[in-house]
Design a protein around this motif. Structure first.
Motif, short mmCIF file in Angstrom:
data_model
loop_
_atom_site.label_atom_id
_atom_site.label_comp_id
_atom_site.label_asym_id
_atom_site.label_seq_id
_atom_site.Cartn_x
_atom_site.Cartn_y
_atom_site.Cartn_z
N ASP A 196 0.81 -1.21 0.00
CA ASP A 196 0.00 0.00 0.00
C ASP A 196 0.85 1.27 0.00
OD1 ASP A 196 -2.23 -1.52 0.00
OD2 ASP A 196 -2.82 -1.12 2.06
N ARG A 197 1.86 1.31 0.87
CA ARG A 197 2.62 2.56 1.02
C ARG A 197 3.46 2.86 -0.21
NH1 ARG A 197 0.24 6.42 3.17
NH2 ARG A 197 1.22 7.53 4.89
N MET A 198 3.95 1.83 -0.88
CA MET A 198 4.68 2.05 -2.11
C MET A 198 3.75 2.61 -3.19
SD MET A 198 7.83 1.16 -1.54
CE MET A 198 8.59 0.77 -3.12
N PHE A 199 2.54 2.07 -3.24
CA PHE A 199 1.54 2.53 -4.20
C PHE A 199 1.15 3.98 -3.90
CE2 PHE A 199 -3.12 2.75 -5.24
CZ PHE A 199 -2.95 2.83 -6.61
N THR B 158 2.51 -2.09 4.71
CA THR B 158 1.15 -2.61 4.64
C THR B 158 0.26 -1.97 5.69
OG1 THR B 158 1.97 -4.72 3.81
CG2 THR B 158 -0.25 -4.68 4.75
N HIS B 159 0.70 -1.98 6.96
CA HIS B 159 -0.05 -1.35 8.04
C HIS B 159 0.34 0.12 8.08
CE1 HIS B 159 -1.98 -4.84 9.66
NE2 HIS B 159 -0.85 -5.46 9.93
N VAL B 160 -0.50 0.98 7.49
CA VAL B 160 -0.11 2.37 7.27
C VAL B 160 -0.37 3.25 8.48
CG1 VAL B 160 -0.60 4.42 5.88
CG2 VAL B 160 -0.45 2.17 4.78
N ALA B 161 -1.54 3.14 9.09
CA ALA B 161 -1.96 4.08 10.12
C ALA B 161 -1.03 4.04 11.33
CB ALA B 161 -3.39 3.78 10.55
N PRO B 162 -0.66 5.20 11.88
CA PRO B 162 0.22 5.23 13.06
C PRO B 162 -0.31 4.43 14.23
CG PRO B 162 0.01 7.42 12.11
CD PRO B 162 -0.98 6.56 11.39
#
Length: 785
Positions: free
Chosen positions: A425-428, A509-513
């Motif tokens: 996700d974060r790369m995208f 993958t796990h984005v949220a802080p």
């Protein structure tokens, strides 16, 4: 290279001394939170208020309509007044701050406005300024490097002829008018002689204002919509009303002016597309979590329109494709049958098909990447022809010396290279941010803009959030590295990139802080699996392998009093500390102890490692039926994935984790990952004498190596489709959406990890690992001005 060496540590940690990084960190830390919250509130307003720029071109065509009671007066005089009051300083009628490649667009709009004023004998000063602008820029009308509005080569010559008939002094010079007429006749001849006559006829209907009385109006009116318009185009509809006096056309135009006042946009209704486009944009930028309520409202409304088969969705391939993808991924029940109207042959018969609309085809291709059935002929056919189309487009685009105004080459490449199930996700999110263009002008028969489509506040919030999250990730990465060193595992033998990779896949993958505990659970357990696996697979002796299992089964032991080697002691203490830490965190969220479950996950995993080690020592090749149950557990998603599910938020009861649904979800993601690993790494493993699905099947006569590989790849696809179907299944599901979402994200991470079998087994940091580390941990996003 030692893990504690400066060179290796530098590769794992970010460069805190870089000027750009430090400046960004200082700004983030000093930034008042009120700015961040203000951006969010403004975006919420934008989500609720769809706005589109006014079109001087379309308004001019509405202004030319004569009153039914007097041919000497306009039916909509307010539009004429708007034209008089909204000329640009340079004499043109166009969008403010227009792009340098939009001169053809401004010429077309200006000429349409000049003709409207001349028709009613008003605005002599404005007319003369408009003619001066056209004279000064007429050469651009023949410049192929200029971006052409749709139908320009047919509409513009028609307007030039009208100008001559009205005795407008247009200094075309020499054979310039003849050149325009020849281009029009050439395009008409080519269109009528082409193979796609239905698409050509749709195109001719869309640019009806370029023909006047000579238009085949019976053909054109076949495209009238329920709202009375032709193609939702005010200009086309105004031209139709002028020649046919159609009541539905009148109702459409009247409703536009009731809504917008004195002028009209170039596309209406626009709301359905704009709202789902914004939702898609927020998700791609990674900031959708701030707007869940607003997004739910948009999707619920879109689903109602979908069920009602609204034309604003089903007659627009781009809108239909985005709506299908978003609704399906948000667990709405939408059938792919709706996309059958955009099969290759049917799409070519549409306006977008004739125009070879790359945006539409790209969205259709992305929609085709979400099959939920093992056999979905609609999506399979759609995927095939759109992929071929986009590849051909990229091949042609790369040969061009100049680029049109709105190029989406990067989106096309990404859609082809990275289907929905293949990226972190974060790369995208970062890739989308890097290619985001605020205030982007778009063009149909004329240019338009909308703050709902290319809003600067979207990217501002996304960059702020990305960099804020990155600071959290960076701190966690340092804590993770300290935990690794303090655990003593640096003294053990295993490929060093696994240290970084275990955390990076979790952070990507796990984005949220707020998901810190879930990230660290994934990362720590992932690394512990790698270390343990290598002990059973590479360097550990049989005594140590058996002893570690025994210690885990006993659990409550004083390791200092146990007879075990130093590696076993290090591993046991690391495992015990991590399990207890996660169990304590889970207790606060779940309200019950899950420690025994976490221990059992590890016991089962280590036993499967031991079984495979014993098979190798005995040179025993199990049957596939013997191999698979052990291999699924030894793939070790149990201790990596399942503990983190307790930490993502929703409560998981004992009944839910013992349910058939939960176990099937876990089986599917394990099958998917295990077979991905086996099919991409079997050659290396066969050379090393290791077991895998390919070797086992070939050895026991299930076919040749080529046949078995093909079969396993089919099983990978089938498991992925079934997994996604279960993840998106709402009816009858007892597993929370947030939990299923993590399982699906794990599947996507597995694809990233095992798409190249050497990444996870490399002895040095690969370029891919470094790329992920730089994007997720090290390099802040810089907002482009």
């Amino acid at each position: 290279m030692s893990l504690s060496s400066p060179s290796f540590q530098a590769s794992l940690t970010t460069s805190a001394t870089s000027v750009g990084s430090t400046n960004v960190e200082n700004k983030l830390l000093s930034r008042p939170n009120i700015m961040f919250e203000g951006n969010k509130e403004r975006i919420k307003t934008i989500l609720n208020e769809v706005k589109l720029s006014t079109s001087s071109y379309d308004t001019a065509w509405v202004a030319t309509i004569a009153s039914p009671t007097s041919s000497q007066a306009p039916l909509f005089p307010q539009t004429l007044n708007w034209l008089l009051q909204n000329q640009q300083k340079d004499g043109s009628w166009s969008l403010p701050d227009r792009h340098e490649l939009l001169t053809k667009d401004s010429l077309l709009s200006t000429l349409a406005c000049v003709l409207a004023l001349k028709q009613w004998g008003v605005g002599e000063r404005q007319t003369n300024k408009g003619l001066q602008y056209i004279e000064s820029n007429i050469a651009s009308a023949l410049d192929d490097k200029q971006h052409s509005p749709i139908g320009f080569d047919i509409i513009f010559p028609h307007l030039l002829e009208q100008a001559q008939n009205l005795d407008l002094n247009l200094p075309l010079g020499g054979k310039r008018l003849e050149t325009f007429v020849q281009k029009r006749e050439s395009e008409l001849k080519r269109g009528w002689s082409g193979s796609n006559l239905e698409g050509w006829k749709a195109y001719l209907a869309y640019i009806s204002e370029g023909f006047g009385k000579s238009q085949d109006w019976e053909m054109a009116m076949k495209h009238q919509r329920k709202n009375g318009s032709l193609f939702n185009s005010p200009a086309t509809t105004a031209s139709a009303f002028t020649h046919l006096n159609n009541a539905q056309c009148f109702d459409y135009l009247s409703s536009l002016l009731d809504k917008f006042g004195d002028a009209v946009p170039t596309w209406h209704p626009f709301d359905v597309f704009a709202r789902i486009y914004m939702v898609d944009c927020l998700e791609k930028l990674g900031i959708d979590r701030f707007f869940k309520e607003e997004i739910d409202t948009v999707l619920n409304q879109t689903y109602r329109f979908w069920q009602q088969e609204e034309e604003d969705i089903f007659l627009e391939p781009t809108t239909c494709a985005i709506a299908f993808r978003l609704l399906r991924l948000h667990e709405y029940d939408v059938s792919s049958d709706a996309l059958s109207r955009f099969s290759k042959d049917k799409f070519s018969n549409t306006l977008q098909g004739y125009l070879k609309d790359v945006n539409a085809v790209t969205e259709l291709h992305k929609a085709s990447q979400i099959p939920l059935q093992s056999n979905d002929p609609v999506l399979e056919e759609l995927n095939s022809w759109t992929r071929d189309f986009l590849k051909e487009y990229l091949s042609f685009s790369s040969e061009q010396d100049h680029k049109p105004l709105h190029k989406i080459d990067h989106e096309v490449r990404f859609a082809l290279r990275f289907p929905h199930h293949t990226y972190l996700d974060r790369m995208f999110n970062r890739k989308i941010m890097e290619n985001y263009k605020a205030d982007q002008k778009r063009i149909l028969k004329t240019s338009y803009s909308s703050e709902n489509l290319s809003n600067g506040e979207f990217i501002e919030l996304a960059v702020e959030d990305f960099n804020s999250c990155q600071l959290v990730i960076r701190e966690e990465f340092e804590q993770y590295n300290r935990w690794f060193m303090e655990s003593g595992m640096d003294k053990l033998q295993f490929p060093r990139p696994k240290v970084a990779y275990s955390y990076l896949t979790a952070a990507g993958t796990h984005v949220a802080p707020e998901l810190r505990e879930a990230r660290m659970s994934w990362a720590k357990n992932g690394l512990l699996v790698c270390v343990s696996d290598d002990m059973y697979d590479v360097w550990g002796c049989e005594e140590d392998q058996i002893r570690l299992v025994e210690l885990m089964e006993k659990w409550d032991v004083d390791i200092e009093k146990e007879n075990c080697s130093e590696p076993v002691k290090i591993l046991f203490l690391a495992l015990k500390g991590t399990i207890c830490e996660i169990a304590d965190q889970a207790l606060k969220i779940q309200g019950r102890s899950v420690k025994n479950h976490l221990i059992q996950l590890w016991v089962d995993c280590l036993k499967s490692f031991l079984q495979e080690a014993q098979w190798r020592r005995n040179n025993y090749v199990p049957t596939y039926e013997e191999y698979l149950p052990v291999a699924l557990i030894s793939f070790a998603l149990g201790p990596i994935l399942l503990p983190g599910l307790y930490l993502v938020g929703p409560k998981l009861s004992q009944d839910s984790i013992e349910s058939d649904e939960y176990n099937r979800l876990f089986d599917l993601v394990s099958i998917y990952g295990r077979l991905l690993n086996d099919v991409n790494g079997y050659k290396r493993e066969m050379e090393q004498g290791k077991l895998n699905a390919i070797a086992v099947r070939v050895r026991h006569g299930s076919g040749s190596e080529e046949e078995v590989v093909k079969k396993v790849k089919e099983e990978i696809d089938e498991s992925r489709k079934e997994l996604l179907r279960m993840v998106l299944q709402k009816e009858g599901s007892i597993i929370p959406t947030e939990v299923k979402d993590v399982i699906w994200k794990m599947a996507r991470s597995l694809y990233v990890i095992y798409k190249k079998e050497d990444v996870i087994h490399a002895r040095d940091l690969s370029d891919e690992v470094i790329s992920i580390k730089d994007a997720v941990v090290s390099d802040p996003m810089v907002l482009k001005k």
